[in-house]
Design an enzyme around this catalytic site. Structure first.
Site, PDB file in Angstrom:
ATOM      1  N   ASN A 125     -84.364  58.054  43.896  1.00  0.00           N
ATOM      2  CA  ASN A 125     -83.745  57.823  42.589  1.00  0.00           C
ATOM      3  C   ASN A 125     -83.330  59.188  42.049  1.00  0.00           C
ATOM      4  O   ASN A 125     -84.165  59.930  41.544  1.00  0.00           O
ATOM      5  CB  ASN A 125     -84.754  57.136  41.659  1.00  0.00           C
ATOM      6  CG  ASN A 125     -84.231  57.012  40.237  1.00  0.00           C
ATOM      7  OD1 ASN A 125     -83.044  57.205  39.991  1.00  0.00           O
ATOM      8  ND2 ASN A 125     -85.128  56.684  39.306  1.00  0.00           N
ATOM      9  N   TRP A 126     -82.047  59.487  42.177  1.00  0.00           N
ATOM     10  CA  TRP A 126     -81.584  60.823  41.783  1.00  0.00           C
ATOM     11  C   TRP A 126     -81.447  60.976  40.274  1.00  0.00           C
ATOM     12  O   TRP A 126     -81.179  62.082  39.789  1.00  0.00           O
ATOM     13  CB  TRP A 126     -80.247  61.126  42.464  1.00  0.00           C
ATOM     14  CG  TRP A 126     -80.376  61.476  43.917  1.00  0.00           C
ATOM     15  CD1 TRP A 126     -81.533  61.710  44.610  1.00  0.00           C
ATOM     16  CD2 TRP A 126     -79.307  61.652  44.856  1.00  0.00           C
ATOM     17  NE1 TRP A 126     -81.248  62.009  45.911  1.00  0.00           N
ATOM     18  CE2 TRP A 126     -79.888  61.988  46.097  1.00  0.00           C
ATOM     19  CE3 TRP A 126     -77.914  61.546  44.767  1.00  0.00           C
ATOM     20  CZ2 TRP A 126     -79.119  62.226  47.233  1.00  0.00           C
ATOM     21  CZ3 TRP A 126     -77.151  61.782  45.896  1.00  0.00           C
ATOM     22  CH2 TRP A 126     -77.748  62.123  47.125  1.00  0.00           C
ATOM     23  N   LYS A 127     -81.527  59.901  39.534  1.00  0.00           N
ATOM     24  CA  LYS A 127     -81.367  59.966  38.071  1.00  0.00           C
ATOM     25  C   LYS A 127     -80.037  60.660  37.757  1.00  0.00           C
ATOM     26  O   LYS A 127     -79.070  60.473  38.494  1.00  0.00           O
ATOM     27  CB  LYS A 127     -82.577  60.643  37.435  1.00  0.00           C
ATOM     28  CG  LYS A 127     -83.891  60.009  37.933  1.00  0.00           C
ATOM     29  CD  LYS A 127     -85.114  60.456  37.217  1.00  0.00           C
ATOM     30  CE  LYS A 127     -86.320  59.752  37.818  1.00  0.00           C
ATOM     31  NZ  LYS A 127     -87.561  60.023  37.116  1.00  0.00           N
TER      32      LYS A 127
ATOM     33  N   SER B 210     -94.294  60.902  40.914  1.00  0.00           N
ATOM     34  CA  SER B 210     -94.714  62.156  41.543  1.00  0.00           C
ATOM     35  C   SER B 210     -95.128  62.001  43.009  1.00  0.00           C
ATOM     36  O   SER B 210     -96.081  62.636  43.462  1.00  0.00           O
ATOM     37  CB  SER B 210     -95.824  62.830  40.716  1.00  0.00           C
ATOM     38  OG  SER B 210     -95.339  63.152  39.428  1.00  0.00           O
TER      39      SER B 210
ATOM     40  N   HIS C 216     -86.288  50.561  34.859  1.00  0.00           N
ATOM     41  CA  HIS C 216     -86.936  51.867  34.967  1.00  0.00           C
ATOM     42  C   HIS C 216     -87.476  52.280  33.600  1.00  0.00           C
ATOM     43  O   HIS C 216     -86.852  52.014  32.569  1.00  0.00           O
ATOM     44  CB  HIS C 216     -85.943  52.907  35.492  1.00  0.00           C
ATOM     45  CG  HIS C 216     -86.610  54.180  35.882  1.00  0.00           C
ATOM     46  ND1 HIS C 216     -86.975  55.131  34.953  1.00  0.00           N
ATOM     47  CD2 HIS C 216     -87.038  54.642  37.083  1.00  0.00           C
ATOM     48  CE1 HIS C 216     -87.585  56.122  35.578  1.00  0.00           C
ATOM     49  NE2 HIS C 216     -87.640  55.854  36.871  1.00  0.00           N
TER      50      HIS C 216
ATOM     51  N   GLU D 136     -94.577  51.880  38.701  1.00  0.00           N
ATOM     52  CA  GLU D 136     -94.471  53.300  38.352  1.00  0.00           C
ATOM     53  C   GLU D 136     -95.220  53.547  37.047  1.00  0.00           C
ATOM     54  O   GLU D 136     -94.677  53.288  35.962  1.00  0.00           O
ATOM     55  CB  GLU D 136     -93.004  53.688  38.152  1.00  0.00           C
ATOM     56  CG  GLU D 136     -92.136  53.476  39.370  1.00  0.00           C
ATOM     57  CD  GLU D 136     -90.880  54.340  39.310  1.00  0.00           C
ATOM     58  OE1 GLU D 136     -90.706  55.169  40.203  1.00  0.00           O
ATOM     59  OE2 GLU D 136     -90.085  54.186  38.368  1.00  0.00           O
TER      60      GLU D 136
ATOM     61  N   GLY E 263     -92.418  62.163  36.963  1.00  0.00           N
ATOM     62  CA  GLY E 263     -91.884  63.489  36.668  1.00  0.00           C
ATOM     63  C   GLY E 263     -92.901  64.454  36.088  1.00  0.00           C
ATOM     64  O   GLY E 263     -92.550  65.510  35.581  1.00  0.00           O
TER      65      GLY E 263
ATOM     66  N   GLY F   3     -88.326  60.314  42.643  1.00  0.00           N
ATOM     67  CA  GLY F   3     -87.380  61.046  41.800  1.00  0.00           C
ATOM     68  C   GLY F   3     -87.259  62.485  42.266  1.00  0.00           C
ATOM     69  O   GLY F   3     -86.545  62.807  43.211  1.00  0.00           O
ATOM     70  N   GLY F   4     -87.994  63.383  41.618  1.00  0.00           N
ATOM     71  CA  GLY F   4     -87.868  64.825  41.844  1.00  0.00           C
ATOM     72  C   GLY F   4     -87.889  65.234  43.305  1.00  0.00           C
ATOM     73  O   GLY F   4     -87.050  66.030  43.747  1.00  0.00           O
TER      74      GLY F   4
ATOM     75  N   GLU G  39     -87.447  54.976  32.083  1.00  0.00           N
ATOM     76  CA  GLU G  39     -86.525  55.781  31.270  1.00  0.00           C
ATOM     77  C   GLU G  39     -85.502  54.891  30.566  1.00  0.00           C
ATOM     78  O   GLU G  39     -85.107  55.158  29.432  1.00  0.00           O
ATOM     79  CB  GLU G  39     -85.840  56.840  32.154  1.00  0.00           C
ATOM     80  CG  GLU G  39     -86.831  57.937  32.545  1.00  0.00           C
ATOM     81  CD  GLU G  39     -86.554  58.612  33.876  1.00  0.00           C
ATOM     82  OE1 GLU G  39     -85.442  58.501  34.413  1.00  0.00           O
ATOM     83  OE2 GLU G  39     -87.490  59.269  34.390  1.00  0.00           O
TER      84      GLU G  39
HETATM   85  P1  PGA Z   1     -90.692  61.234  40.104  1.00  0.00           P
HETATM   86  O1  PGA Z   1     -89.813  59.999  39.551  1.00  0.00           O
HETATM   87  O2  PGA Z   1     -90.852  61.051  41.586  1.00  0.00           O
HETATM   88  O3  PGA Z   1     -89.895  62.455  39.747  1.00  0.00           O
HETATM   89  O4  PGA Z   1     -92.012  61.170  39.400  1.00  0.00           O
HETATM   90  C1  PGA Z   1     -90.026  58.704  40.031  1.00  0.00           C
HETATM   91  C2  PGA Z   1     -89.108  57.727  39.332  1.00  0.00           C
HETATM   92  O5  PGA Z   1     -88.858  57.890  38.126  1.00  0.00           O
HETATM   93  O6  PGA Z   1     -88.613  56.762  39.938  1.00  0.00           O
END
Ligand code: PGA
Length: 264
Positions: free
Chosen positions: A12-14, A224, A106, A178, A184, A245-246, A108
């Site tokens: 998930n590159w956001k 994470s 998600h 999640e 993050g 994500g990251g 966010e």
């Molecule tokens: P993260 O993000 O791996 O940076 O914690 C995961 C996500 O939001 O899907």
């Protein structure tokens, strides 16, 4: 991991990577995966504007055939078909770029854009109408966990978010658990915390859709995930891959998560 369920690792590159960075990533990533076969599914969810580039890189232009077996996901979709919805993207527009999955719910989107369970449910239905496979995200905040509300929060997100979806829809749906406090932040849920939550989510799916569907549905862990913790998380019986994500912004670390997480 359970051998009856194919693990699914999704990047998930956001709001990262326009078309040229997408190209750099994919070229580097494909050079690592070249000639290897994986017993898992690999998915990349770029920003909308990078979907055409990703589609070009992964599909042979002439036939539209997926040459690399990496699936494309969108990070969101509209709950409407078309019309006066400034800034929105419809499911049919996504289909034009070989999008097969769409991330919905998600944290966010819930926290920053005010998406409610009802909105997420409308998007889930719209995605299924277009035969897109939802990656349906759920998870509790730290305050909810610490006040003993973990199970009630997850149960509400599941029952409201999946309302009116059929057994057939569930066969095409992936759930991503999640915990919001792990996204993050560098803080990962322990494998025991993750396994307990996944087992609970599976039990709620069993109540709603029966044991067969619950036994088949894939539940990813997200929050994470890194090369160093992927193997331990994926060893848990109810964890079927990861939403990353990251650590999925770098081809090498995404690749290592897949290798470490899918080793049997
Ligand atoms: P993260 O993000 O791996 O940076 O914690 C995961 C996500 O939001 O899907």
């Amino acid at each position: 991991m359970n051998i009856n369920r194919k693990p699914i690792f999704a990047a998930n590159w956001k709001m990262n990577k326009g078309a040229s960075e997408t190209e750099d990533f994919v070229k580097s990533f494909l050079s690592k995966t070249q000639g290897q076969s994986f017993s898992c599914e690999i998915v990349i969810a770029p920003p909308f504007v990078s979907l055409p580039k990703l589609a070009d890189l992964l599909h042979t232009a002439a036939t539209g055939k997926n040459a690399h077996a990496i699936q494309i996901a969108a990070q969101n979709c509209s709950q409407f078909d078309s019309g006066a919805y400034t800034g929105e993207i419809s499911v049919l527009m996504l289909r034009e770029f070989f999008v097969h999955y769409v991330i919905l719910g998600h944290s966010e989107r819930r926290a920053i854009y005010g998406e409610t369970d009802a909105i997420i449910n409308a998007k889930m239905k719209k995605a299924r109408e277009a035969n897109l496979k939802p990656i349906f995200c759920i998870g509790e905040t730290l305050a909810e966990r610490e006040s003993g509300k973990l199970e009630s929060v997850l149960r509400t997100q599941i029952t409201e978010g999946l309302k009116d979806l059929t057994d057939k829809d569930m066969a095409e749906t992936v759930i991503a658990y999640e915990p919001v406090w792990a996204i993050g932040t560098g803080v990962t849920a322990t494998s025991q915390q993750a396994q307990d939550a996944h087992a609970f989510v599976r039990s709620v799916i069993a109540e709603l859709y029966g044991a067969d569907t619950a036994g088949r549905i894939r539940i990813q862990y997200g929050g994470s995930v890194k090369p160093g913790n992927a193997a331990e998380l994926m060893a848990c019986p109810d964890i079927d891959g990861a939403l990353i994500g990251g650590a999925a912004l770098e081809p090498q670390s995404f690749f290592e998560i897949i290798v470490n997480g899918s080793a049997e």
